[in-house]
Design a protein around this motif. Structure first.
Motif, PDB file in Angstrom:
ATOM      1  N   ASN A  60       0.834  -1.202   0.000  1.00  0.00           N
ATOM      2  CA  ASN A  60       0.000   0.000   0.000  1.00  0.00           C
ATOM      3  C   ASN A  60       0.865   1.248   0.000  1.00  0.00           C
ATOM      4  O   ASN A  60       1.956   1.273   0.557  1.00  0.00           O
ATOM      5  CB  ASN A  60      -0.925   0.006   1.215  1.00  0.00           C
ATOM      6  CG  ASN A  60      -2.057  -1.001   1.075  1.00  0.00           C
ATOM      7  OD1 ASN A  60      -2.423  -1.380  -0.038  1.00  0.00           O
ATOM      8  ND2 ASN A  60      -2.614  -1.426   2.196  1.00  0.00           N
ATOM      9  N   ALA A  61       0.351   2.289  -0.628  1.00  0.00           N
ATOM     10  CA  ALA A  61       1.013   3.590  -0.658  1.00  0.00           C
ATOM     11  C   ALA A  61      -0.104   4.619  -0.747  1.00  0.00           C
ATOM     12  O   ALA A  61      -1.284   4.255  -0.712  1.00  0.00           O
ATOM     13  CB  ALA A  61       1.939   3.687  -1.865  1.00  0.00           C
ATOM     14  N   TYR A  62       0.285   5.886  -0.834  1.00  0.00           N
ATOM     15  CA  TYR A  62      -0.767   6.910  -0.972  1.00  0.00           C
ATOM     16  C   TYR A  62      -0.303   8.043  -1.875  1.00  0.00           C
ATOM     17  O   TYR A  62       0.750   8.638  -1.640  1.00  0.00           O
ATOM     18  CB  TYR A  62      -1.172   7.465   0.402  1.00  0.00           C
ATOM     19  CG  TYR A  62      -2.366   8.384   0.268  1.00  0.00           C
ATOM     20  CD1 TYR A  62      -3.641   7.854   0.109  1.00  0.00           C
ATOM     21  CD2 TYR A  62      -2.215   9.768   0.249  1.00  0.00           C
ATOM     22  CE1 TYR A  62      -4.743   8.675  -0.067  1.00  0.00           C
ATOM     23  CE2 TYR A  62      -3.316  10.602   0.082  1.00  0.00           C
ATOM     24  CZ  TYR A  62      -4.573  10.048  -0.077  1.00  0.00           C
ATOM     25  OH  TYR A  62      -5.661  10.866  -0.262  1.00  0.00           O
ATOM     26  N   TRP A 132      -5.745   2.716  -0.893  1.00  0.00           N
ATOM     27  CA  TRP A 132      -7.121   2.862  -0.431  1.00  0.00           C
ATOM     28  C   TRP A 132      -7.378   4.352  -0.415  1.00  0.00           C
ATOM     29  O   TRP A 132      -6.655   5.094   0.251  1.00  0.00           O
ATOM     30  CB  TRP A 132      -7.291   2.262   0.957  1.00  0.00           C
ATOM     31  CG  TRP A 132      -7.192   0.771   0.934  1.00  0.00           C
ATOM     32  CD1 TRP A 132      -6.069   0.022   1.153  1.00  0.00           C
ATOM     33  CD2 TRP A 132      -8.250  -0.153   0.642  1.00  0.00           C
ATOM     34  NE1 TRP A 132      -6.370  -1.319   1.023  1.00  0.00           N
ATOM     35  CE2 TRP A 132      -7.693  -1.457   0.716  1.00  0.00           C
ATOM     36  CE3 TRP A 132      -9.603  -0.021   0.335  1.00  0.00           C
ATOM     37  CZ2 TRP A 132      -8.456  -2.609   0.492  1.00  0.00           C
ATOM     38  CZ3 TRP A 132     -10.357  -1.162   0.109  1.00  0.00           C
ATOM     39  CH2 TRP A 132      -9.792  -2.445   0.192  1.00  0.00           C
ATOM     40  N   ASN A 134     -10.274   7.858  -1.676  1.00  0.00           N
ATOM     41  CA  ASN A 134     -11.542   8.353  -2.205  1.00  0.00           C
ATOM     42  C   ASN A 134     -11.292   8.925  -3.594  1.00  0.00           C
ATOM     43  O   ASN A 134     -10.230   9.485  -3.857  1.00  0.00           O
ATOM     44  CB  ASN A 134     -12.130   9.423  -1.272  1.00  0.00           C
ATOM     45  CG  ASN A 134     -11.144  10.537  -0.952  1.00  0.00           C
ATOM     46  OD1 ASN A 134      -9.936  10.414  -1.204  1.00  0.00           O
ATOM     47  ND2 ASN A 134     -11.622  11.619  -0.380  1.00  0.00           N
ATOM     48  N   LEU A 152     -15.389   5.424  -2.063  1.00  0.00           N
ATOM     49  CA  LEU A 152     -14.170   4.869  -1.480  1.00  0.00           C
ATOM     50  C   LEU A 152     -13.815   3.624  -2.263  1.00  0.00           C
ATOM     51  O   LEU A 152     -14.692   2.858  -2.647  1.00  0.00           O
ATOM     52  CB  LEU A 152     -14.394   4.501  -0.014  1.00  0.00           C
ATOM     53  CG  LEU A 152     -14.857   5.651   0.884  1.00  0.00           C
ATOM     54  CD1 LEU A 152     -15.052   5.150   2.315  1.00  0.00           C
ATOM     55  CD2 LEU A 152     -13.860   6.789   0.857  1.00  0.00           C
TER      56      LEU A 152
ATOM     57  N   VAL B  33       3.390  12.362  -1.741  1.00  0.00           N
ATOM     58  CA  VAL B  33       3.257  10.958  -2.118  1.00  0.00           C
ATOM     59  C   VAL B  33       3.861  10.147  -0.973  1.00  0.00           C
ATOM     60  O   VAL B  33       5.045  10.316  -0.670  1.00  0.00           O
ATOM     61  CB  VAL B  33       4.026  10.657  -3.419  1.00  0.00           C
ATOM     62  CG1 VAL B  33       4.037   9.161  -3.718  1.00  0.00           C
ATOM     63  CG2 VAL B  33       3.434  11.435  -4.593  1.00  0.00           C
ATOM     64  N   VAL B  34       3.080   9.308  -0.345  1.00  0.00           N
ATOM     65  CA  VAL B  34       3.618   8.467   0.727  1.00  0.00           C
ATOM     66  C   VAL B  34       4.012   7.127   0.112  1.00  0.00           C
ATOM     67  O   VAL B  34       3.162   6.403  -0.410  1.00  0.00           O
ATOM     68  CB  VAL B  34       2.593   8.261   1.860  1.00  0.00           C
ATOM     69  CG1 VAL B  34       3.243   7.517   3.022  1.00  0.00           C
ATOM     70  CG2 VAL B  34       2.038   9.598   2.333  1.00  0.00           C
ATOM     71  N   ARG B  35       5.293   6.833   0.141  1.00  0.00           N
ATOM     72  CA  ARG B  35       5.790   5.608  -0.484  1.00  0.00           C
ATOM     73  C   ARG B  35       5.520   4.395   0.419  1.00  0.00           C
ATOM     74  O   ARG B  35       5.203   4.555   1.602  1.00  0.00           O
ATOM     75  CB  ARG B  35       7.293   5.755  -0.767  1.00  0.00           C
ATOM     76  CG  ARG B  35       7.564   6.956  -1.692  1.00  0.00           C
ATOM     77  CD  ARG B  35       8.997   7.017  -2.123  1.00  0.00           C
ATOM     78  NE  ARG B  35       9.315   5.889  -3.002  1.00  0.00           N
ATOM     79  CZ  ARG B  35      10.492   5.734  -3.615  1.00  0.00           C
ATOM     80  NH1 ARG B  35      11.462   6.632  -3.414  1.00  0.00           N
ATOM     81  NH2 ARG B  35      10.705   4.701  -4.399  1.00  0.00           N
ATOM     82  N   PRO B  36       5.628   3.197  -0.124  1.00  0.00           N
ATOM     83  CA  PRO B  36       5.259   2.011   0.657  1.00  0.00           C
ATOM     84  C   PRO B  36       5.905   1.924   2.046  1.00  0.00           C
ATOM     85  O   PRO B  36       5.243   1.565   3.015  1.00  0.00           O
ATOM     86  CB  PRO B  36       5.698   0.854  -0.241  1.00  0.00           C
ATOM     87  CG  PRO B  36       5.503   1.394  -1.622  1.00  0.00           C
ATOM     88  CD  PRO B  36       5.930   2.843  -1.527  1.00  0.00           C
ATOM     89  N   TYR B  39       4.235   4.442   4.198  1.00  0.00           N
ATOM     90  CA  TYR B  39       2.840   4.071   4.409  1.00  0.00           C
ATOM     91  C   TYR B  39       2.729   2.870   5.341  1.00  0.00           C
ATOM     92  O   TYR B  39       1.773   2.745   6.103  1.00  0.00           O
ATOM     93  CB  TYR B  39       2.152   3.789   3.071  1.00  0.00           C
ATOM     94  CG  TYR B  39       0.656   3.862   3.194  1.00  0.00           C
ATOM     95  CD1 TYR B  39      -0.003   5.092   3.125  1.00  0.00           C
ATOM     96  CD2 TYR B  39      -0.110   2.726   3.428  1.00  0.00           C
ATOM     97  CE1 TYR B  39      -1.374   5.174   3.275  1.00  0.00           C
ATOM     98  CE2 TYR B  39      -1.489   2.803   3.578  1.00  0.00           C
ATOM     99  CZ  TYR B  39      -2.111   4.025   3.499  1.00  0.00           C
ATOM    100  OH  TYR B  39      -3.476   4.118   3.666  1.00  0.00           O
ATOM    101  N   GLU B  43       0.338   2.612   8.456  1.00  0.00           N
ATOM    102  CA  GLU B  43      -0.657   1.548   8.650  1.00  0.00           C
ATOM    103  C   GLU B  43      -0.600   0.960  10.053  1.00  0.00           C
ATOM    104  O   GLU B  43      -1.626   0.701  10.674  1.00  0.00           O
ATOM    105  CB  GLU B  43      -0.430   0.415   7.634  1.00  0.00           C
ATOM    106  CG  GLU B  43      -1.000   0.690   6.263  1.00  0.00           C
ATOM    107  CD  GLU B  43      -0.767  -0.465   5.292  1.00  0.00           C
ATOM    108  OE1 GLU B  43       0.402  -0.879   5.122  1.00  0.00           O
ATOM    109  OE2 GLU B  43      -1.741  -0.952   4.695  1.00  0.00           O
ATOM    110  N   TYR B  62     -18.052   7.498   7.562  1.00  0.00           N
ATOM    111  CA  TYR B  62     -17.385   8.289   6.531  1.00  0.00           C
ATOM    112  C   TYR B  62     -18.308   9.387   6.008  1.00  0.00           C
ATOM    113  O   TYR B  62     -19.433   9.118   5.587  1.00  0.00           O
ATOM    114  CB  TYR B  62     -16.913   7.408   5.368  1.00  0.00           C
ATOM    115  CG  TYR B  62     -16.068   8.210   4.400  1.00  0.00           C
ATOM    116  CD1 TYR B  62     -14.744   8.516   4.710  1.00  0.00           C
ATOM    117  CD2 TYR B  62     -16.609   8.717   3.218  1.00  0.00           C
ATOM    118  CE1 TYR B  62     -13.978   9.296   3.859  1.00  0.00           C
ATOM    119  CE2 TYR B  62     -15.842   9.492   2.356  1.00  0.00           C
ATOM    120  CZ  TYR B  62     -14.530   9.782   2.691  1.00  0.00           C
ATOM    121  OH  TYR B  62     -13.777  10.556   1.850  1.00  0.00           O
ATOM    122  N   LEU B 152      -3.390  12.844   5.670  1.00  0.00           N
ATOM    123  CA  LEU B 152      -4.280  11.784   6.127  1.00  0.00           C
ATOM    124  C   LEU B 152      -4.403  11.909   7.625  1.00  0.00           C
ATOM    125  O   LEU B 152      -3.433  12.200   8.315  1.00  0.00           O
ATOM    126  CB  LEU B 152      -3.691  10.415   5.774  1.00  0.00           C
ATOM    127  CG  LEU B 152      -3.415  10.186   4.292  1.00  0.00           C
ATOM    128  CD1 LEU B 152      -2.834   8.792   4.071  1.00  0.00           C
ATOM    129  CD2 LEU B 152      -4.684  10.368   3.478  1.00  0.00           C
TER     130      LEU B 152
END
Lengths: 464, 464
Positions: A60-62, A132, A134, A152, B33-36, B39, B43, B62, B152
């Motif tokens: 996962n990343a963002y 993950w 929106n 989402l 950009v949040v890299r793996p 992230y 998490e 939500y 986030l």
């Protein structure tokens, strides 16, 4: 109370969402407020999906919500497909922006930009990412869960050394992640196939889909996995130095599944008494219903035993409120099992177990057997939901051979028809009747790998 | 390689983020950009936070990203505070919107609207909601993790029957959720206190904060919990019928913590060799480093044992790449423990354990003891990080009695000063030196409950 499914299916759907407290319309047109009960289902679904996505090796990343407008323009089909649906930020921090930013409708473009930076050599491939997030797509006819302006989802984005690797991975996601979650977790049978050129994702060379049948016989696209070929690699210069020292373009994929799956769950399993939630994603698997105040202690003891056995339980101790109303309400919410505990039951050393997923069948169960009985019932009823939905689906798929027959069959279910009898022109005439080819399969149920394969079966239906 | 902390702290911070592959700047100014790897930390942190939030009785839900501009205007202080930072969607679906929508900078207003609908009677209270979401605040001087245009976070929103209930809950979040996660999970000591009127959240009657000390002696606000009084209840008509049958306004709270905590983790624990990740949130707790190819099988066996013991492990089998460079890279990434496995170690029946959080102390450990030794080291080193950070923090807090002394002390650390010697005017003159009152405490370390309490201690510092 609830509209009945036969009388007014769209109204029934809205009613269930409202009365089961799953969601509401948001203040900006087409947006959605997901209430705790609906979000609880989503969380469990998300967890099941996330675990399987990670098992394929993805991390996962963002990536940012806001994308420079110019990014979308780099891939011609992509911008054409998404332009009409974009929400655009023109002002921020009290000023007009030099370049407007769009709210991501999907993230191929922004992720493409970073894949290009991060990938240098064949050693960096495959690069497997998921997020993950929106996304916003301005919908003309929004519907809660099915088609909301903001939704989402998870979107996966990967890069590979070859077309074969990309295809193998996109297919693995399709079957080992999506199909498995839909079938094993959501108890929703899905038909897996390849989209026609007309229905393909904007910018893909192949879109694979999973289609569920709703209670009114329409099709609902539950998830898609795309081979993007080298289209985005070319647009964003995602290239790598091969083992042989040549600079090559990568092959990318993307794949997504969303809160729409919750809409699928409602439509596939719901009945005239409300929602029915598969135990695997039920925020409350068992409600222990206190009939009269004297039973409170016993109810909590039962709940504690169930909790210790790993069951998600809640106690409804509102004995001052009418029992019947409470029971109907839990029925509406689709909680798989009610355990009713009253003084009379207790005197007999039993409790009444009511199985929502088995037409609310009731039975008196000895307290000593309760935990094991409930555990077994949850497993059995999860399986029952799937076989019930599978039988219903099969019964409403009609094999036909002409477009006219397909249109007729699609009035109340799906049709299968040789795609050779439809073709791209046939799709246009189906579209006039509000019907689309949902997907194509080979006769043995496997997926065609080319657009021009002969002898394919088309699934056609009205769709959400 | 890395800038050193003493020479150029801001540059060091940037370097660590880039080289440890935590994050990068996004294409729209101020986004991230949040890299793996980054992230992965988020998490684990999220999971720890989420579990504790649920334990207080709150449910996740939500609410929409887009809020009608008019909603923000209903609470005068709130709109004044947030207006300058808003990103505004003016066009969507190819048309100009009738009413512009803002991207949520925080969700009090939209959630307030729904709390008003959902709350009818005292029976509906307390109503305890939380959401994990992205928010956008247009920042003039963005910095990765610390202050990004999009970030986030989780934001909790609750409604209660009384001021006392609201305060008790906001305080519970502060200590039992935030403080516990920061101290026990992130190994970051925090000073907990009440904000002055000047530093309060826009629309709150009381903001409580947790402040961490960064490696350069500044303060970083790690999370806040707000009593909103009846301000939002009045603006959105969140009212309930009391047990006595009277219509009453509810009392609301909100509280948030964000990806900024990852910035705190970097700044509190990092050193000139890079990041140091507390084991509790380390995506990789142990890397098994293959020195030469012959050791691959043994390395995987060790990794399997550790995995079976619940440790998050990865094997670095790239024996074709220089060992030293690989070791430095894992050091940079702050992986708590390296297990180096080479043919010579294996011949002796040992492996070399290197503890990143203990100045990379090395020791030869018998293979038979490895799993238990590593497990114990992870626990001990988590505790060590906290005590080390606590000692550093204490050493850099100077008790002073005048504003001039406070300014001097704040050049390299924090100062504590009687707030009676500062006051609201004193805050203005501190501000001219770029210094703020981070929070107020009573002499016994507890939180003042009123704005005008006498005898309070102020923590003052430069801040991020």
């Amino acid at each position: 109370m609830l509209a009945s499914q036969v009388t007014d299916y769209p109204r029934w759907f809205q009613d269930v969402i409202a009365k089961a407290e799953l969601a509401e319309n948001g203040p900006v047109r087409g947006t959605m407020v997901v209430r705790p009960y609906g979000y609880g289902i989503w969380e469990l679904l998300q967890e099941a999906m996330n675990r399987r996505i990670k098992a394929t090796g993805a991390s996962n990343a963002y990536f940012p919500l806001l994308i420079p407008e110019s990014y979308l323009q780099r891939e011609a089909e992509h911008v054409e497909g998404f332009s009409p649906e974009l929400a655009v930020v023109t002002h921020a921090g009290g000023k007009q922006l030099e370049e407007p930013a769009v709210i991501r409708p999907t993230s191929e473009t922004v992720i493409g930009e970073y894949l290009a930076k991060w990938i240098q050599s064949y050693r960096d491939l495959p690069l497997l990412l998921n997020q993950w997030a929106n996304v916003v797509r301005w919908e003309l006819r929004p519907r809660l869960f099915l088609r909301t302006t903001e939704f989402l989802w998870q979107e996966g984005h990967t890069a590979h050394v070859s077309a074969e690797d990309a295809r193998a991975y996109a297919t693995r996601i399709l079957y080992d992640v999506y199909r498995e979650v839909m079938v094993d977790v959501l108890a929703i049978p899905v038909v897996v196939g390849r989209k026609t050129r007309r229905e393909r994702f904007a910018g893909a060379i192949n879109t694979m889909t999973l289609e569920a049948m709703t209670g009114d016989g329409k099709a609902l696209q539950m998830g898609t996995s795309h081979e993007l070929g080298q289209n985005f690699a070319r647009a964003f210069d995602i290239s790598y130095l091969s083992r042989e020292g040549r600079r090559e373009l990568a092959w990318t994929t993307s794949w997504g599944s969303s809160t729409r799956m919750v809409g699928g769950l409602i439509m596939v399993h719901g009945d005239d008494n409300g929602l029915r939630v598969p135990p695997a994603v039920a925020p409350v698997q068992v409600v222990v219903l206190v009939v009269k105040d004297e039973a409170i202690t016993a109810a909590h003891a039962i709940a504690d035993d169930l909790t210790a056995a790993g069951v998600r339980v809640t106690v409804d101790a509102r004995a001052d409120q009418p029992f019947g109303r409470r029971a109907v309400n839990w029925e509406l919410k689709g909680v798989p099992i009610r355990v009713e505990v009253g003084p009379r039951d207790l005197a007999a050393g039993t409790a009444t177990v009511v199985r929502r997923l088995r037409d609310s069948a009731k039975s008196a169960v000895n307290l000593t057997d309760l935990t094991s009985t409930v555990g077994a019932a949850l497993d059995a009823d999860q399986a029952h939901l799937l076989s019930e939905a599978t039988a219903k689906q099969s019964a409403r798929i009609t094999a036909v051979s002409t477009i006219d027959e397909a249109i007729e069959a699609a009035a109340s279910g799906w049709a299968t028809i040789p795609y050779d009898a439809v073709g791209e022109e046939g799709e246009d005439s189906l579209a006039e009747s509000g019907i689309t080819v949902r997907c194509l399969q080979r006769p043995d149920g496997t997926l065609p790998t080319e657009d021009n394969e002969q002898g394919l079966t088309a699934y056609v239906a009205r769709s959400y």
